[in-house]
Design a protein around this motif. Structure first.
Motif, PDB file in Angstrom:
ATOM      1  N   TYR A 225     -35.831 -18.724  32.672  1.00 14.71           N
ATOM      2  CA  TYR A 225     -35.014 -19.052  31.505  1.00 14.71           C
ATOM      3  C   TYR A 225     -34.204 -20.353  31.704  1.00 14.71           C
TER       4      TYR A 225
ATOM      5  N   PRO B   3     -33.997 -22.804  28.175  1.00 16.04           N
ATOM      6  CA  PRO B   3     -33.020 -22.440  27.132  1.00 16.04           C
ATOM      7  C   PRO B   3     -31.584 -22.424  27.653  1.00 16.04           C
ATOM      8  N   ILE B   4     -31.432 -22.059  28.962  1.00 11.83           N
ATOM      9  CA  ILE B   4     -30.070 -22.060  29.516  1.00 11.83           C
ATOM     10  C   ILE B   4     -29.523 -23.491  29.535  1.00 11.83           C
TER      11      ILE B   4
ATOM     12  N   LEU C  11     -30.447 -26.030  27.627  1.00  7.85           N
ATOM     13  CA  LEU C  11     -30.182 -26.461  26.256  1.00  7.85           C
ATOM     14  C   LEU C  11     -28.876 -25.882  25.741  1.00  7.85           C
ATOM     15  N   SER C  12     -28.616 -24.646  26.081  1.00  7.83           N
ATOM     16  CA  SER C  12     -27.372 -24.011  25.645  1.00  7.83           C
ATOM     17  C   SER C  12     -26.160 -24.698  26.271  1.00  7.83           C
ATOM     18  N   LEU C  13     -26.254 -24.997  27.559  1.00  2.00           N
ATOM     19  CA  LEU C  13     -25.148 -25.701  28.225  1.00  2.00           C
ATOM     20  C   LEU C  13     -24.903 -27.079  27.608  1.00  2.00           C
TER      21      LEU C  13
ATOM     22  N   SER D 109     -25.599 -27.964  24.513  1.00  3.85           N
ATOM     23  CA  SER D 109     -25.006 -27.766  23.181  1.00  3.85           C
ATOM     24  C   SER D 109     -23.528 -27.453  23.296  1.00  3.85           C
ATOM     25  N   ILE D 110     -23.182 -26.591  24.279  1.00  6.69           N
ATOM     26  CA  ILE D 110     -21.757 -26.273  24.489  1.00  6.69           C
ATOM     27  C   ILE D 110     -20.983 -27.535  24.861  1.00  6.69           C
TER      28      ILE D 110
END
Length: 376
Positions: free
Chosen positions: A347, A350-351, A353-355, A357-358
């Motif tokens: 993962y 996606p992890i 990409l999430s970081l 975005s945050i």
């Protein structure tokens, strides 16, 4: 004013050849064919006519020696007529040269028997070219006449002609010098609508500078500054004319008439004040243009800085994980201790990409708290 029109005006000024005999009357090639107008009047009668020839004009003037005459000649396209006019009215050839070479500075001269030679300039604001159109008006005064000459057919003196026709005021009861004053006064009065039109144009330019400060707008502002310099160059001598008339001896200008010239002098001073105000405003428009352009550049730089600030850490992360160092030796199968274990996590994508975005949201919130978005 379009560049072509400025060049034409400059060419007309430079047409005068060096070494020409003083007092030479040289009719411009583009001069209009002369038209002859005559208004003869006194307290009890009025006769107004346009005649076809100069000879007929002089015949009518000589037929009424007791009347006062406004001899109005428009157009210089007849050299023989101008030479005969010089002889009939006993004008100096240098004066007639100034009349024909009609780019003269406004002035007043006294010559022979208390007669006056006055040069003034009539103005009109051209909305089409956004420039000043000026026409020279030359006046000669005598005991029972005022002789006016101009290169163009149109002028601003129709209101004065109407006053003579209907007998309003005291113009038909006063000496001819009062009629010369009335002409100067009407010419000066028409400067005020010109100033009003320029003021409206300056307000439009100000709105253009604030809304869309294009290079064409700056060019228009600079052209306007040039027109205001021209207007100032014309108006200051108008004040000097009135001042010289006020200082003339009472044998030339009666004290009862000087009160009228004082009023015209006040008008000239008011015009000069308006011109100076407009010149300062035009300079302020240039400064406003520069300031507006600078502010817009700052806004653009702010947007680019925000975008760069957001993507710099993202670029660092992408560059860090884009190195792709191998985790194990392909020959021995040995696993390296300090390789990137995240590359092989199920993962990890996606992890990451999430970081990212945050991180973006955190930066946007930080810039908002700092007030960077308030001017957008």
């Amino acid at each position: 004013m379009p560049r072509s029109k400025k060049l034409r005006n400059r060419e007309k000024i430079l047409e005068r050849k060096a070494g020409v005999k003083p007092g030479s009357i040289t009719v411009p090639v583009e001069a209009y064919k002369p038209r002859f107008f005559l208004i003869s009047f006194n307290e009890s009668f009025l006769d107004e006519v346009e005649v076809s020839t100069y000879a007929e004009l002089m015949k009518r003037v000589r037929a009424k020696p007791d009347a006062r005459h406004w001899i109005d000649i428009r157009g210089y396209g007849d050299q023989a007529m101008l030479e005969q006019l010089t002889l009939d009215f006993r004008l100096h050839p240098l004066q007639m040269e100034d009349v024909v070479n009609d780019y003269q500075r406004p002035k007043v001269e006294e010559f022979g028997e208390g007669r006056l030679f006055i040069i003034t300039r009539m103005l009109r604001w051209s909305p089409e070219f956004r420039s000043l159109d000026d026409v020279q008006l030359s006046l000669f005064t005598g005991s029972n006449y005022v002789l006016s000459l101009q290169s163009d057919y149109g002028d601003c003196l129709d209101s004065l002609r109407e006053r003579i026709r209907v007998g309003k005021g005291v113009i038909r009861h006063r000496p001819t010098l009062y009629m010369a004053y009335a002409m100067l006064d009407v010419v000066l009065d028409y400067y005020f609508p010109v100033m009003a039109d320029i003021g409206i144009y300056m307000e439009d330019l100000e709105q253009q500078v604030l809304r869309e400060p294009a290079k064409s707008t700056l060019s228009e502002v600079l052209d306007l500054k040039s027109e205001l310099v021209k207007l100032r160059r014309i108006t200051w001598p108008q004040r000097d004319i009135m001042n010289e008339l006020l200082r003339m001896d009472n044998s030339t200008i009666d004290e009862s008439l000087k009160v009228y010239f004082r009023d015209a002098y006040d008008h000239a001073v008011q015009l000069i004040d308006l011109i100076e105000n407009h010149r300062e405003m035009s300079s302020s428009l240039v400064e406003l243009y520069m300031s507006t352009v600078s502010n817009r550049m700052n806004e653009i730089m702010k947007v680019l800085t925000i975008i760069s600030s957001i993507f710099i850490p993202l670029s660092f992360i992408v560059g860090l994980y884009g190195m792709n160092f191998s985790r194990e030796d392909p020959e021995t199968g040995r696993v390296f201790l300090y390789s990137m274990p995240e590359l092989y996590q199920p993962y990890s994508y996606p992890i990451l990409l999430s970081l990212m975005s945050i991180l973006i949201l955190f930066q946007i919130y930080f810039f908002y708290r700092k007030g960077w978005f308030k001017s957008f």
